[in-house]
Design an enzyme around this catalytic site. Structure first.
Site, short mmCIF file in Angstrom:
data_model
loop_
_atom_site.label_atom_id
_atom_site.label_comp_id
_atom_site.label_asym_id
_atom_site.label_seq_id
_atom_site.Cartn_x
_atom_site.Cartn_y
_atom_site.Cartn_z
N GLU B 126 8.71 -7.84 -0.56
CA GLU B 126 9.84 -7.98 0.36
C GLU B 126 10.47 -6.67 0.28
OE1 GLU B 126 12.23 -11.49 -0.98
OE2 GLU B 126 10.75 -12.76 -0.84
N ALA B 129 11.22 -6.11 -3.29
CA ALA B 129 10.30 -6.56 -4.17
C ALA B 129 8.96 -5.95 -3.63
CB ALA B 129 10.01 -8.09 -4.43
N GLY B 130 8.67 -4.62 -4.16
CA GLY B 130 7.68 -4.01 -4.00
C GLY B 130 6.86 -3.98 -5.12
N GLN B 278 -23.14 27.68 -1.37
CA GLN B 278 -23.35 26.87 -2.47
C GLN B 278 -22.00 26.20 -2.71
OE1 GLN B 278 -23.60 28.83 -6.42
NE2 GLN B 278 -25.34 27.44 -6.79
N ILE B 337 -14.46 20.17 4.59
CA ILE B 337 -15.86 20.44 4.89
C ILE B 337 -15.95 20.80 6.35
CG2 ILE B 337 -18.36 19.67 5.06
CD1 ILE B 337 -17.82 18.94 2.03
N GLY B 340 -11.49 22.95 10.98
CA GLY B 340 -10.62 22.71 11.89
C GLY B 340 -10.97 21.51 12.68
N GLU B 363 -1.77 -3.73 -2.79
CA GLU B 363 -2.35 -4.49 -3.96
C GLU B 363 -2.13 -3.99 -5.09
OE1 GLU B 363 -5.87 -6.73 -3.43
OE2 GLU B 363 -5.62 -6.70 -1.22
C1 LIG Z 1 -0.33 -1.37 5.16
C2 LIG Z 1 0.35 -2.15 4.12
C3 LIG Z 1 -0.22 -3.72 3.98
C4 LIG Z 1 0.36 -4.17 3.00
N1 LIG Z 1 -0.08 -5.53 3.07
C5 LIG Z 1 0.62 -6.57 2.09
C6 LIG Z 1 0.30 -8.01 2.43
O1 LIG Z 1 -0.80 -8.45 2.90
N2 LIG Z 1 1.08 -8.60 1.26
C7 LIG Z 1 1.74 -8.11 0.52
O2 LIG Z 1 2.51 -9.14 -0.30
N3 LIG Z 1 2.35 -6.99 0.41
C8 LIG Z 1 1.41 -6.16 1.25
N4 LIG Z 1 1.85 -4.80 1.28
C9 LIG Z 1 2.99 -4.47 0.38
C10 LIG Z 1 2.45 -3.39 -0.91
O3 LIG Z 1 1.78 -3.92 -1.84
C11 LIG Z 1 3.54 -2.62 -1.39
O4 LIG Z 1 3.85 -1.59 -0.56
C12 LIG Z 1 3.47 -1.95 -2.74
O5 LIG Z 1 3.03 -3.02 -3.65
C13 LIG Z 1 4.48 -0.96 -3.13
O6 LIG Z 1 5.47 -1.36 -2.90
P1 LIG Z 1 6.65 -0.62 -2.41
O7 LIG Z 1 6.07 -0.43 -0.79
O8 LIG Z 1 8.01 -1.52 -2.33
O9 LIG Z 1 6.90 0.63 -3.23
P2 LIG Z 1 7.79 0.98 -4.54
O10 LIG Z 1 7.50 -0.40 -5.25
O11 LIG Z 1 8.96 1.05 -3.83
O12 LIG Z 1 7.26 2.14 -5.21
C14 LIG Z 1 7.58 3.51 -4.84
C15 LIG Z 1 7.09 4.46 -5.75
O13 LIG Z 1 7.37 4.29 -7.15
C16 LIG Z 1 6.38 4.04 -7.89
N5 LIG Z 1 6.59 2.86 -8.99
C17 LIG Z 1 7.47 2.02 -8.77
N6 LIG Z 1 7.73 1.20 -9.78
C18 LIG Z 1 7.01 1.67 -10.88
C19 LIG Z 1 6.59 1.58 -12.18
N7 LIG Z 1 6.97 0.53 -12.88
N8 LIG Z 1 5.90 2.48 -12.51
C20 LIG Z 1 5.31 3.58 -12.31
N9 LIG Z 1 5.62 3.75 -10.70
C21 LIG Z 1 6.39 3.15 -10.32
C22 LIG Z 1 5.21 3.43 -7.05
O14 LIG Z 1 3.99 3.69 -7.64
C23 LIG Z 1 5.52 4.29 -5.86
O15 LIG Z 1 4.94 5.86 -5.79
C24 LIG Z 1 1.45 -3.93 2.16
C25 LIG Z 1 1.90 -2.72 2.32
C26 LIG Z 1 1.42 -1.82 3.29
C27 LIG Z 1 1.97 -0.39 3.35
#
Ligand SMILES: Cc1cc2nc3c(=O)[nH]c(=O)nc-3n(C[C@H](O)[C@H](O)[C@H](O)COP(=O)(O)OP(=O)(O)OC[C@H]3O[C@@H](n4cnc5c(N)ncnc54)[C@H](O)[C@@H]3O)c2cc1C
Ligand SMILES: Cc1cc2nc3c(=O)[nH]c(=O)nc-3n(C[C@H](O)[C@H](O)[C@H](O)COP(=O)(O)OP(=O)(O)OC[C@H]3O[C@@H](n4cnc5c(N)ncnc54)[C@H](O)[C@@H]3O)c2cc1C
Lengths: 261, 385
Positions: B126, B129-130, B278, B337, B340, B363
């Protein structure tokens, strides 16, 4: 509706070698495949079966490796597969091939339809279909691009013509050859592939077919391959000399000479 | 290298390659350009049984495991990462049902997923909630024999196209991550709609959309497992699916490697093919070595799961991180490799580089996945002391 499909195994990768002594194709290699047009033939047979019931039998004349192609046919949905295989068949020309195939088809029992590819990608003669029909005493339509309808005792089809197409009706049983435009062959399923590994392929040799070995093979074939040659490459190379200006002049002159400019 | 695949796995791999080369290759550039969901290809894969392989035999599947799924993901991704993830996300959506679903739920949904009649998807993410997946705000309030859902999921692969959604929601927000539950929501349920379709950098054949729940009533029997298990189901599901993303990365990298070798042999500079240089040879050698190492790790993790290991978070995480970082590096080098030409859409490697990037993000981002590895590592050490 029982359909027999004639499948030939052909080399998949083309690096054609011609035996300079006999002038014949040097066969072998592992990348064998079903002649692409024959895949269309099989697909059309499958569609006829799906629509009208009956069974599909795949038949091939060739070496024992051709079993693999017949297995593929089974994976794609053919109900049975028969290989006509005997050392005496080696080097058969199209007449002999058709003769052997016709005996194989007779032994299978007269089908409602025999479907061949339009031609092979190795021999490329396109003769086996019509010869086979002649030998089976059946009517023949070549280059079928669409089967419009199958009714009691006859089939209505389109065949490709130079411009447009012909609509023809043929009585059944009969033989047709198909072009690639007729369909897109399906891909096998995993279950079909796994089952086909266990499927048994019937093999009939010259004796079982009642083939007179004096009439087939490289000795018995009436056709004789006189010569196979590579076409002469006629690209001539010439490096122009001199200053850039003079090279351009020379080039223009040569292009004029060749009536390109 | 010899990976000792059984006969069915070898057959599966060559079938997946055949589909990829004969059906996907001719249309991949167009699907990428038009951001078109590959329905026709999905149907073709279904009729070839590819959607059956990861479903148990009792539910019309072929009972394959994680490795089988990885083999298909790899072969599809070698040609198109976008088509591959549409396939992969379907498996991801089915995993909570396979592993935590009730007998009735499995009977109701799995045969349709096996036959390809209905696609599945998995929804956790969400806006709030990432990486912090526990911070989900979508709520499901129990009302007699129903749950009433409100909230929005974002970035959901197969969103809009799938019919069966495994959705993680809050049934008891006061309890935090212990208050999350997993529910099955079917497309067409009143109150369930789709938000905007994202325009993406890569994997453009796949669909990524918002799921919007507005007073959406879902039958209580659609609860997967028990109330409060949602978060753990999500984590465990990702543990099982991460080798699949690793396999996607291996496939993309393999495709880029092959394109690089082919181009290097053809491209003439300074009077000879660049493959005679190489510096180029060493790049190719490193690419090939990394791809093979990634493949070995992915297969090993998948086999660990298939062998019935109790815990495999670390193995799955390692396979995901290593393979996806490899894919990013290898595809970047592939573009290098090709020079352009590599930057141009006429050649496939720029797409592979765009496709590779997502594998480091979804994931679990590779940072978050490294957290998992480190946590396991330190936990183990602490337990020994
Ligand atoms: C094309 C696509 C398809 C997707 N499909 C699905 C799906 O089918 N189902 C689903 O549920 N989700 C899906 N997602 C969501 C995806 O899993 C999340 O985007 C991902 O988990 C990252 O969350 P965020 O984008 O909110 O990034 P954020 O959590 O905001 O992260 C931003 C940055 O902060 C870093 N970060 C955040 N917290 C930490 C921490 N504790 N330690 C170190 N670094 C941290 C992250 O590594 C990243 O570099 C999809 C996303 C995309 C782009
Ligand atoms: C240049 C050249 C070299 C040759 N070299 C050899 C050689 O080294 N050794 C040798 O044995 N023969 C050789 N032949 C002859 C070879 O046997 C023919 O290829 C064969 O008779 C079939 O003819 P075709 O390939 O032209 O088939 P076509 O007449 O083009 O085939 C039409 C259709 O008939 C069917 N059909 C054809 N052949 C078979 C088959 N065997 N089994 C089942 N269905 C079939 C298929 O449906 C096919 O699509 C050669 C022919 C040529 C032209």
């Amino acid at each position: 509706m029982n359909v027999v499909v004639c499948l030939k195994q052909v080399p998949g990768k083309f690096k054609i070698e011609i035996d300079p002594q006999t002038g014949t194709l040097v066969k072998g290699g592992t990348d064998n495949m079903i002649n692409p047009f024959d895949m269309n033939a099989l697909e059309e047979a499958m569609r006829l079966k799906e629509k009208h019931g009956g069974k599909v039998s795949a038949i091939s004349m060739g070496p024992s490796e051709a079993k693999e192609s017949l297995r593929e046919a089974i994976a794609l949905g053919a109900d049975e597969a028969v290989l006509l295989c005997d050392p005496a068949f080696d080097g058969s020309d199209t007449w002999a091939t058709s003769h052997i195939l016709s005996l194989g088809i007779r032994k299978l029992g007269q089908p409602d339809m025999v479907i061949c590819g339009r031609q092979t990608i190795d021999g490329e003669t396109g003769q086996v279909g019509p010869e086979l029909a002649e030998m089976l005493g059946l009517p023949f339509v070549s280059c079928v691009s669409r089967i419009e309808e199958v009714a009691e005792g006859h089939v209505k089809m389109q065949r490709m013509a130079e411009e447009g197409h012909h609509v023809v009706e043929m009585q059944l049983p009969g033989v047709i050859s198909v072009v690639k435009e007729i369909n897109v062959p399906r891909l096998p399923s995993l279950r079909g592939l796994m089952q086909s590994k266990k499927a048994s392929i019937t093999v009939w040799n010259a004796r079982e077919l009642g083939v007179d070995v004096a009439m087939v093979g490289s000795k018995g074939s009436p056709g004789r391959l006189v010569k196979v040659s590579r076409p002469q490459r006629s690209t001539r190379q010439e490096l122009l000399q001199g200053s850039l200006e003079s090279q351009v002049e020379q080039l223009i002159g040569k292009l004029r000479e060749a009536k390109i400019l | 290298m010899e990976y000792f695949l059984n006969e069915q796995q070898q057959t599966l791999r060559s079938l997946a390659r055949k589909i990829a080369e004969q059906r996907i290759l001719p249309v991949r550039a167009e699907l990428d350009e038009k951001e078109e969901f590959p329905w026709e290809l999905i149907r073709e894969m279904a009729s070839s049984d590819l959607l059956r392989i990861f479903i148990p035999e009792e539910y019309e599947g072929l009972g394959g495991g994680c490795l089988d799924l990885c083999l298909v993901m790899e072969e599809l991704s070698r040609v198109c990462g976008g088509v591959a993830i549409s396939y992969g996300a379907n498996a991801l959506g089915a995993l909570p049902l396979i592993n935590y679903g009730s007998e009735e739920q499995k009977r109701k949904y799995l045969p349709d997923i096996a036959s390809g009649k209905r696609l599945a998807a998995f929804a956790v993410t969400e806006a709030t909630a990432g990486s912090d997946a526990a911070n989900i705000r979508t709520t499901a309030v129990r009302a007699n024999r129903h749950y009433v859902l409100n909230g929005t999921k974002q970035f959901i692969t197969n969103g809009g196209e799938a019919e069966i959604y495994s959705v993680v929601v809050m049934t008891d927000p006061a309890r935090g991550s212990r208050g999350a539950s997993a529910l099955i929501v079917e497309k067409g349920t009143p109150g369930f709609s789709f938000g905007k379709k994202e325009k993406k950098m890569g994997i453009r054949a796949s669909s990524t959309r918002e799921l919007v729940f507005h007073d959406c009533r879902v039958p209580a029997e659609n609860l997967i497992g028990r109330e409060g298990q949602g978060f753990i189901i999500a984590i465990r599901t990702l543990d099982r699916s991460r080798p699949g993303v690793g396999a996607q990365a291996v496939g993309i990298a393999q495709g880029a490697l092959e394109a690089s070798v082919e181009y290097a042999r053809q491209r003439i500079q300074f009077g000879h093919p660049i493959s005679a240089i190489q510096a180029v040879q060493h790049m190719l050698a490193d690419m090939a070595t990394q791809v093979e190492a990634a493949r070995a790790l992915v297969y090993a993790a998948a086999r660990t799961i298939d062998a019935g290991a109790k815990s495999f978070s670390e193995e799955a995480a390692m396979a995901k991180v290593f393979a996806t970082d490899t894919a990013m590096r290898v595809t970047t080098d592939a573009v290098q490799i090709l020079g352009g030409a590599g930057y141009m859409r006429d050649y496939p490697v720029e797409k592979m580089m765009r496709d590779a990037k997502i594998t480091q993000i979804y994931e679990g981002t590779n940072q978050v996945v490294r957290n998992t590895i480190a946590l396991e590592l330190l936990k183990r050490k602490a337990m020994r002391e």
